[in-house]
Scaffold this motif. Structure first.
Motif, short mmCIF file in Angstrom:
data_model
loop_
_atom_site.label_atom_id
_atom_site.label_comp_id
_atom_site.label_asym_id
_atom_site.label_seq_id
_atom_site.Cartn_x
_atom_site.Cartn_y
_atom_site.Cartn_z
N GLU A 63 0.83 -1.20 0.00
CA GLU A 63 0.00 0.00 0.00
C GLU A 63 0.87 1.26 0.00
O GLU A 63 0.55 2.25 -0.67
N ARG A 106 2.01 1.75 -3.43
CA ARG A 106 0.94 2.31 -4.26
C ARG A 106 0.88 3.83 -4.11
O ARG A 106 0.72 4.57 -5.08
N VAL A 107 0.98 4.30 -2.85
CA VAL A 107 0.93 5.74 -2.59
C VAL A 107 2.09 6.44 -3.29
O VAL A 107 1.90 7.49 -3.92
N GLU A 151 1.50 6.61 -7.06
CA GLU A 151 0.45 7.55 -7.48
C GLU A 151 0.89 9.01 -7.37
O GLU A 151 0.21 9.90 -7.89
N SER A 152 2.01 9.27 -6.69
CA SER A 152 2.50 10.63 -6.54
C SER A 152 3.30 11.05 -7.77
O SER A 152 4.08 10.27 -8.32
N ILE A 201 2.90 10.31 3.15
CA ILE A 201 2.47 8.92 2.96
C ILE A 201 1.55 8.49 4.10
O ILE A 201 0.51 7.86 3.88
N GLU A 221 -1.91 10.00 3.68
CA GLU A 221 -2.69 9.34 2.63
C GLU A 221 -3.16 7.97 3.09
O GLU A 221 -4.30 7.56 2.82
N LEU A 222 -2.30 7.23 3.80
CA LEU A 222 -2.70 5.92 4.31
C LEU A 222 -3.84 6.04 5.30
O LEU A 222 -4.75 5.20 5.33
N ARG A 281 -6.98 6.34 3.59
CA ARG A 281 -7.42 5.06 3.02
C ARG A 281 -7.83 4.05 4.09
O ARG A 281 -8.09 2.89 3.78
N ASN A 333 -7.52 10.15 -9.21
CA ASN A 333 -7.56 9.08 -8.22
C ASN A 333 -9.03 8.85 -7.82
O ASN A 333 -9.56 9.58 -6.97
N SER A 376 -11.06 8.59 -3.85
CA SER A 376 -9.80 8.99 -3.22
C SER A 376 -9.90 9.16 -1.71
O SER A 376 -9.08 8.66 -0.95
#
Length: 323
Positions: free
Chosen positions: A12, A15-16, A19-20, A29, A32-33, A36, A309, A312
């Motif tokens: 994960e 993935r972050v 996507e940046s 990070i 963003e986690l 999610r 995204n 999101s």
């Protein structure tokens, strides 16, 4: 062998980073986690990043943060493929659960898609997204423009963001009313004479590790501009399945939220019968909902470069304004 929970967090985090658009640091990070649904702090992220560095999956760029190496990109795409099956549905369920919007008080959050584009394209973005939304091919005409200096969002230099309401908002509103909703399909819906005709392509949510809407968007298979200008063309849409016992209550909820500007759905189908060509399970009925990013697809059709995204994060609906 490392703990599977740690492996999932590593994927994960990758993935972050993937996507940046620029090197990203541990704090961003971690933020963003948390968006999610992962309860993880900056210190824990730094620990996981050291593991990724040691494996050769990430590259550190001083204080700017990290990017994925070629090996890291390959690993992210191949690792834990079995674990990624069901991830899309889990993400939808998570965002539906986090939806708290109350149409009677106009308080609470809704799921949103975040798209990034060049500052110079802002006027065109607003014009086309507004046109698409007011024609009924998005969930809501409310959006939020995200400036470069906003603390809650990490934007690439020279970019502006736009938040659009995601179709998962309906899942959340129905769930809040005690109605379980099953994501069935994402697909391409043919529009004829400004009315839905049939689905030309469908992908089941239960059989993919990637969001079907994201797949169709990346293939550039829509013709939203033709729909807007001529009433004929293809848009993104979803199908949700709901148990027969909730038929009247679901219609009541959908009609109620439509009055406050959350629309973009078509009349529900008959119980156990196909809906616009899509099969529906026995004892259930289907509802077709337009994709919340159809306006973004229309922008891409004009040649504007924009990164999106889907599903999101969640956002206070009252902080979004009608365009």
């Amino acid at each position: 062998m490392m703990d599977p929970q740690i492996e999932r967090k590593l994927i994960e985090i990758m993935r972050v980073i993937h996507e940046s658009d620029k090197p990203i640091g541990a704090r961003a990070i971690a933020d963003e986690l948390n968006n999610r649904g992962y309860d993880i702090g900056e210190r824990a992220v730094r620990y996981h990043l050291r593991i990724l560095d040691e494996r050769g999956f990430t590259s550190k760029h001083g204080y700017a943060g990290r990017t994925l190496t070629e090996l890291g990109e390959r690993e992210m795409n191949e690792a834990l493929i079995a674990d990624r099956f069901g991830f899309v549905i889990s993400r939808i369920e998570e965002m539906a659960f986090r939806t708290s919007y109350n149409p009677e008080t106009n308080e609470g959050v809704v799921p949103v898609n975040i798209s990034y584009f060049d500052k110079d394209d802002l006027e065109t973005v607003i014009e086309i997204v507004s046109y698409t939304a007011h024609e009924g091919y998005m969930i809501s005409p409310r959006v939020r423009i995200i400036e470069e200096d906003e603390e809650l969002f990490s934007l690439p230099p020279g970019k502006i963001g736009i938040a659009t309401v995601c179709s998962v908002a309906f899942d959340g509103l129905l769930l809040k009313a005690g109605i379980p909703v099953e994501p069935a399909y994402g697909g391409i819906l043919q529009i004829e004479n400004r009315k839905p005709a049939r689905f030309s392509d469908l992908i089941s949510y239960s059989g993919t590790s990637i969001d079907p809407i994201q797949i169709f968007m990346s293939r550039r298979t829509t013709s939203v501009l033709d729909v807007l200008e001529k009433g004929e063309g293809k848009i993104l849409a979803n199908i949700r399945q709901i148990n027969l016992s909730a038929y009247e209550r679901a219609r009541e909820i959908m009609e109620k939220v439509e009055k406050v500007g959350l629309a973009g759905y078509f009349p529900p189908g008959e119980v156990g019968e196909t809906l616009l060509g899509a099969p529906i399970e026995t004892g259930k009925f289907g509802i077709a909902i337009v994709g919340g990013i159809n306006g973004i697809c229309a922008l891409e059709e004009t040649g504007i470069k924009i990164k999106t995204n889907p599903v999101s994060t969640v956002m206070e609906y009252k902080t979004m304004t009608e365009i």
